[in-house]
Design a protein around this motif. Structure first.
Motif, mmCIF file in Angstrom:
data_model
loop_
_atom_site.group_PDB
_atom_site.id
_atom_site.type_symbol
_atom_site.label_atom_id
_atom_site.label_comp_id
_atom_site.label_asym_id
_atom_site.label_seq_id
_atom_site.Cartn_x
_atom_site.Cartn_y
_atom_site.Cartn_z
ATOM 1 N N GLN A 1 6.924 -4.988 -7.244
ATOM 2 C CA GLN A 1 6.784 -6.440 -7.336
ATOM 3 C C GLN A 1 6.861 -7.144 -5.984
ATOM 4 O O GLN A 1 6.487 -8.297 -5.885
ATOM 5 C CB GLN A 1 7.876 -7.013 -8.245
ATOM 6 N N THR A 2 7.364 -6.485 -4.956
ATOM 7 C CA THR A 2 7.569 -7.173 -3.679
ATOM 8 C C THR A 2 6.683 -6.565 -2.591
ATOM 9 O O THR A 2 6.326 -5.382 -2.659
ATOM 10 C CB THR A 2 9.037 -7.072 -3.225
ATOM 11 N N PRO A 3 6.358 -7.361 -1.590
ATOM 12 C CA PRO A 3 5.585 -6.822 -0.467
ATOM 13 C C PRO A 3 6.284 -5.645 0.210
ATOM 14 O O PRO A 3 5.633 -4.669 0.578
ATOM 15 C CB PRO A 3 5.463 -8.016 0.486
ATOM 16 N N ALA A 4 7.599 -5.723 0.344
ATOM 17 C CA ALA A 4 8.334 -4.625 0.987
ATOM 18 C C ALA A 4 8.187 -3.328 0.196
ATOM 19 O O ALA A 4 7.998 -2.252 0.775
ATOM 20 C CB ALA A 4 9.813 -5.000 1.135
ATOM 21 N N ALA A 5 8.258 -3.418 -1.116
ATOM 22 C CA ALA A 5 8.107 -2.224 -1.950
ATOM 23 C C ALA A 5 6.707 -1.639 -1.810
ATOM 24 O O ALA A 5 6.541 -0.417 -1.732
ATOM 25 C CB ALA A 5 8.401 -2.568 -3.414
ATOM 26 N N LEU A 6 5.707 -2.498 -1.747
ATOM 27 C CA LEU A 6 4.338 -2.028 -1.568
ATOM 28 C C LEU A 6 4.142 -1.379 -0.204
ATOM 29 O O LEU A 6 3.506 -0.331 -0.093
ATOM 30 C CB LEU A 6 3.352 -3.185 -1.752
ATOM 31 N N ARG A 7 4.691 -1.995 0.838
ATOM 32 C CA ARG A 7 4.567 -1.418 2.180
ATOM 33 C C ARG A 7 5.213 -0.039 2.246
ATOM 34 O O ARG A 7 4.677 0.881 2.861
ATOM 35 C CB ARG A 7 5.182 -2.345 3.230
ATOM 36 N N ARG A 8 6.395 0.099 1.624
ATOM 37 C CA ARG A 8 7.074 1.407 1.617
ATOM 38 C C ARG A 8 6.235 2.465 0.904
ATOM 39 O O ARG A 8 6.218 3.617 1.291
ATOM 40 C CB ARG A 8 8.444 1.301 0.931
ATOM 41 N N LEU A 9 5.552 2.050 -0.143
ATOM 42 C CA LEU A 9 4.765 2.985 -0.942
ATOM 43 C C LEU A 9 3.522 3.465 -0.203
ATOM 44 O O LEU A 9 3.236 4.658 -0.181
ATOM 45 C CB LEU A 9 4.378 2.309 -2.259
ATOM 46 N N GLY A 10 2.783 2.548 0.368
ATOM 47 C CA GLY A 10 1.565 2.912 1.089
ATOM 48 C C GLY A 10 0.344 2.988 0.178
ATOM 49 O O GLY A 10 0.463 3.069 -1.044
ATOM 50 N N VAL A 11 -0.820 2.973 0.808
ATOM 51 C CA VAL A 11 -2.092 2.914 0.080
ATOM 52 C C VAL A 11 -2.302 4.142 -0.800
ATOM 53 O O VAL A 11 -2.629 4.023 -1.983
ATOM 54 C CB VAL A 11 -3.283 2.751 1.060
ATOM 55 N N LYS A 12 -2.135 5.326 -0.228
ATOM 56 C CA LYS A 12 -2.446 6.547 -0.990
ATOM 57 C C LYS A 12 -1.553 6.695 -2.217
ATOM 58 O O LYS A 12 -2.032 7.001 -3.311
ATOM 59 C CB LYS A 12 -2.318 7.777 -0.100
ATOM 60 N N ARG A 13 -0.269 6.489 -2.043
ATOM 61 C CA ARG A 13 0.643 6.654 -3.182
ATOM 62 C C ARG A 13 0.431 5.553 -4.223
ATOM 63 O O ARG A 13 0.515 5.816 -5.425
ATOM 64 C CB ARG A 13 2.092 6.702 -2.701
ATOM 65 N N LEU A 14 0.146 4.330 -3.768
ATOM 66 C CA LEU A 14 -0.137 3.254 -4.717
ATOM 67 C C LEU A 14 -1.415 3.552 -5.497
ATOM 68 O O LEU A 14 -1.465 3.373 -6.717
ATOM 69 C CB LEU A 14 -0.244 1.900 -4.016
ATOM 70 N N VAL B 1 -6.012 2.567 -14.088
ATOM 71 C CA VAL B 1 -6.452 1.285 -13.542
ATOM 72 C C VAL B 1 -7.829 1.484 -12.915
ATOM 73 O O VAL B 1 -8.014 2.373 -12.069
ATOM 74 C CB VAL B 1 -5.443 0.744 -12.503
ATOM 75 N N ARG B 2 -8.766 0.669 -13.338
ATOM 76 C CA ARG B 2 -10.116 0.723 -12.793
ATOM 77 C C ARG B 2 -10.103 0.196 -11.357
ATOM 78 O O ARG B 2 -9.451 -0.812 -11.067
ATOM 79 C CB ARG B 2 -11.028 -0.136 -13.664
ATOM 80 N N GLY B 3 -10.805 0.861 -10.459
ATOM 81 C CA GLY B 3 -10.870 0.433 -9.067
ATOM 82 C C GLY B 3 -9.540 0.602 -8.349
ATOM 83 O O GLY B 3 -9.192 -0.205 -7.482
ATOM 84 N N ALA B 4 -8.805 1.657 -8.684
ATOM 85 C CA ALA B 4 -7.452 1.865 -8.156
ATOM 86 C C ALA B 4 -7.423 1.917 -6.632
ATOM 87 O O ALA B 4 -6.536 1.327 -6.004
ATOM 88 C CB ALA B 4 -6.852 3.141 -8.744
ATOM 89 N N ASP B 5 -8.377 2.606 -6.032
ATOM 90 C CA ASP B 5 -8.374 2.742 -4.572
ATOM 91 C C ASP B 5 -8.539 1.392 -3.880
ATOM 92 O O ASP B 5 -7.799 1.069 -2.953
ATOM 93 C CB ASP B 5 -9.467 3.715 -4.112
ATOM 94 N N GLN B 6 -9.504 0.602 -4.342
ATOM 95 C CA GLN B 6 -9.748 -0.704 -3.737
ATOM 96 C C GLN B 6 -8.579 -1.651 -3.990
ATOM 97 O O GLN B 6 -8.158 -2.389 -3.099
ATOM 98 C CB GLN B 6 -11.046 -1.320 -4.278
ATOM 99 N N LEU B 7 -8.033 -1.628 -5.188
ATOM 100 C CA LEU B 7 -6.888 -2.482 -5.510
ATOM 101 C C LEU B 7 -5.689 -2.113 -4.649
ATOM 102 O O LEU B 7 -4.997 -2.994 -4.120
ATOM 103 C CB LEU B 7 -6.530 -2.373 -6.994
ATOM 104 N N ALA B 8 -5.449 -0.828 -4.474
ATOM 105 C CA ALA B 8 -4.326 -0.383 -3.643
ATOM 106 C C ALA B 8 -4.506 -0.850 -2.204
ATOM 107 O O ALA B 8 -3.567 -1.354 -1.578
ATOM 108 C CB ALA B 8 -4.197 1.133 -3.698
ATOM 109 N N GLU B 9 -5.697 -0.699 -1.696
ATOM 110 C CA GLU B 9 -5.974 -1.124 -0.318
ATOM 111 C C GLU B 9 -5.761 -2.626 -0.157
ATOM 112 O O GLU B 9 -5.117 -3.085 0.799
ATOM 113 C CB GLU B 9 -7.410 -0.748 0.054
#
Length: 91
Positions: free
Chosen positions: A6-19, A28-36
């Motif tokens: 839910q938070t930007p910090a949590a997303l940053r820790r996770l990273g694009v590939k893991r997200l 989730v459709r378009g997972a790669d683009q959404l993660a990026e």
């Protein structure tokens, strides 16, 4: 994403590939683009607000409840559809 990160910090820790993997595992459709896109947005947001962790927990809980309600509605729709199908074939 609201049920997991839910938070930007949590997303940053996770990273694009893991997200992207996390999103794909949830179909989730378009997972790669959404993660990026999500990580790019998180990279631009570094302000942390008081109560952010509590709010994130509340968002997580509410998102799960909405998903459960959506599932219940889908199940009721199937029951109603089956009921009307039974009625129409018995005439």
């Amino acid at each position: 994403m609201l049920t997991g990160y839910q938070t930007p910090a949590a997303l940053r820790r996770l990273g694009v590939k893991r997200l992207a993997t996390w999103l794909r595992n949830r179909s989730v459709r378009g997972a790669d683009q959404l993660a990026e896109t999500a990580i790019e947005a998180a990279d631009r947001q570094h302000t942390s607000l008081p109560g952010e962790k509590l709010t994130a927990q509340m968002v997580h809980t509410l998102a799960k409840e909405v998903m459960a309600l959506n599932q219940q509605v889908a199940e009721l729709d199937k029951l109603i559809e089956a009921h009307f199908a039974t009625i129409s074939t018995s005439k």
